[in-house]
Design a protein around this motif. Structure first.
Motif, PDB file in Angstrom:
ATOM      1  N   ASP A  32       0.850  -1.193   0.000  1.00 44.80           N
ATOM      2  CA  ASP A  32       0.000   0.000   0.000  1.00 44.80           C
ATOM      3  C   ASP A  32       0.882   1.238   0.000  1.00 44.80           C
ATOM      4  OD1 ASP A  32      -2.124  -1.762   0.333  1.00 44.80           O
ATOM      5  OD2 ASP A  32      -2.357  -1.354   2.465  1.00 44.80           O
ATOM      6  N   HIS A  34      -0.835   4.669  -0.598  1.00 36.91           N
ATOM      7  CA  HIS A  34      -1.634   5.867  -0.339  1.00 36.91           C
ATOM      8  C   HIS A  34      -3.014   5.447   0.122  1.00 36.91           C
ATOM      9  CE1 HIS A  34      -4.131   9.444  -1.285  1.00 36.91           C
ATOM     10  NE2 HIS A  34      -3.097  10.019  -0.712  1.00 36.91           N
ATOM     11  N   SER A  35      -3.525   6.120   1.157  1.00 35.16           N
ATOM     12  CA  SER A  35      -4.852   5.797   1.669  1.00 35.16           C
ATOM     13  C   SER A  35      -5.513   7.064   2.181  1.00 35.16           C
ATOM     14  CB  SER A  35      -4.747   4.779   2.809  1.00 35.16           C
ATOM     15  OG  SER A  35      -6.037   4.392   3.252  1.00 35.16           O
ATOM     16  N   HIS A  45     -12.694   4.094   3.075  1.00 42.12           N
ATOM     17  CA  HIS A  45     -11.275   4.238   2.772  1.00 42.12           C
ATOM     18  C   HIS A  45     -11.031   3.872   1.311  1.00 42.12           C
ATOM     19  CE1 HIS A  45     -10.771   4.045   7.167  1.00 42.12           C
ATOM     20  NE2 HIS A  45      -9.683   4.757   6.914  1.00 42.12           N
ATOM     21  N   THR A  47      -7.519   2.941  -0.774  1.00 47.24           N
ATOM     22  CA  THR A  47      -6.081   2.717  -0.666  1.00 47.24           C
ATOM     23  C   THR A  47      -5.588   2.206  -2.007  1.00 47.24           C
ATOM     24  OG1 THR A  47      -6.264   2.189   1.682  1.00 47.24           O
ATOM     25  CG2 THR A  47      -4.303   1.371   0.550  1.00 47.24           C
ATOM     26  N   SER A  48      -4.404   2.637  -2.415  1.00 45.03           N
ATOM     27  CA  SER A  48      -3.829   2.154  -3.674  1.00 45.03           C
ATOM     28  C   SER A  48      -2.406   1.685  -3.437  1.00 45.03           C
ATOM     29  CB  SER A  48      -3.882   3.245  -4.746  1.00 45.03           C
ATOM     30  OG  SER A  48      -3.264   4.425  -4.277  1.00 45.03           O
ATOM     31  N   PRO A 120      -8.564   0.463   4.613  1.00 48.16           N
ATOM     32  CA  PRO A 120      -7.403   1.257   5.034  1.00 48.16           C
ATOM     33  C   PRO A 120      -6.096   0.525   4.753  1.00 48.16           C
ATOM     34  CG  PRO A 120      -8.599   0.402   6.951  1.00 48.16           C
ATOM     35  CD  PRO A 120      -9.372  -0.003   5.717  1.00 48.16           C
ATOM     36  N   VAL A 121      -4.980   1.216   4.909  1.00 51.03           N
ATOM     37  CA  VAL A 121      -3.652   0.632   4.709  1.00 51.03           C
ATOM     38  C   VAL A 121      -3.478  -0.553   5.648  1.00 51.03           C
ATOM     39  CG1 VAL A 121      -1.182   1.006   5.094  1.00 51.03           C
ATOM     40  CG2 VAL A 121      -2.504   2.721   3.896  1.00 51.03           C
ATOM     41  N   ALA A 124       1.824  -0.952   4.731  1.00 53.80           N
ATOM     42  CA  ALA A 124       2.555   0.186   4.171  1.00 53.80           C
ATOM     43  C   ALA A 124       3.985  -0.251   3.877  1.00 53.80           C
ATOM     44  CB  ALA A 124       2.549   1.355   5.131  1.00 53.80           C
TER      45      ALA A 124
END
Length: 138
Positions: A32, A34-35, A45, A47-48, A120-121, A124
Motif C-alpha cells: 500500500d 496511499h490511503s 477508505h 487505498t492504492s 485502510p492501509v 505500508a
C-alpha cells in the motif's frame, strides 16, 4: 491564487514498483502506498498500491472489500473459486473483485499490478514512505 474551497492534489513522486522487494521466503507482496478516508456521501477508505508475485505457492484471498487490479507486467493467474475458471491476466488486463469474491493468485514466472481497494492501509511499504511531493528527495 487559490480558493478556500479548493483542495490541492497529493502527488507521490517515484512511487514505482521497482522499490518493492519481496520479503525473504515469500513469493508475493501487497504494498500500500496511499490511503484516504473519503469525504463522500458514504465515507470509506480508498487505498492504492502495487501487487507483486513470483512463481511459488498459490496465494488465497477472500474479499471483504472491493478491489480493482490492473496488470502492469508479467502474468498473474487468478482462480475464481465461484466459477472454477482460472483467468490469465497480462499487461493491460483489469480485474474487479467484489465483496465476497474468493480467489487464488499464482504465476509461472512473475507479475506486477496496480490496485485500488476500499480498505485502510494494511501493509505500508517502507520504501514508499516520504515520497509525497515537497518531502521527496527525488
Amino acid at each position: 491564487m487559490m480558493s478556500d474551497s479548493l483542495i490541492p492534489l497529493t502527488v507521490i513522486k517515484g512511487a514505482g514498483h521497482e522499490f518493492i522487494p519481496l520479503p525473504k521466503g515469500e513469493n508475493a507482496i501487497t504494498a500500500d502506498f496511499h490511503s484516504i478516508r473519503t469525504k463522500t456521501e458514504s465515507p470509506a477508505h480508498i487505498t492504492s498500491g502495487f501487487y507483486k508475485i513470483e512463481a511459488g505457492p498459490e496465494r488465497p484471498a477472500h474479499y471483504n472489500f472491493e478491489e480493482s487490479k490492473y496488470v502492469l507486467s508479467g502474468q498473474i493467474d487468478i482462480l475464481d473459486e465461484a466459477t472454477g475458471i482460472t483467468h490469465h491476466l497480462v499487461p493491460g488486463d483489469f480485474a474487479f473483485f467484489h465483496v465476497g469474491s474468493k480467489v487464488k493468485f499464482s504465476t509461472k514466472s512473475h507479475g506486477m499490478a496496480f490496485y485500488a481497494v476500499t480498505r485502510p492501509v494494511r501493509f505500508a511499504h517502507p520504501n514508499l514512505e516520504g515520497r509525497e511531493e515537497g518531502k521527496s528527495k527525488l
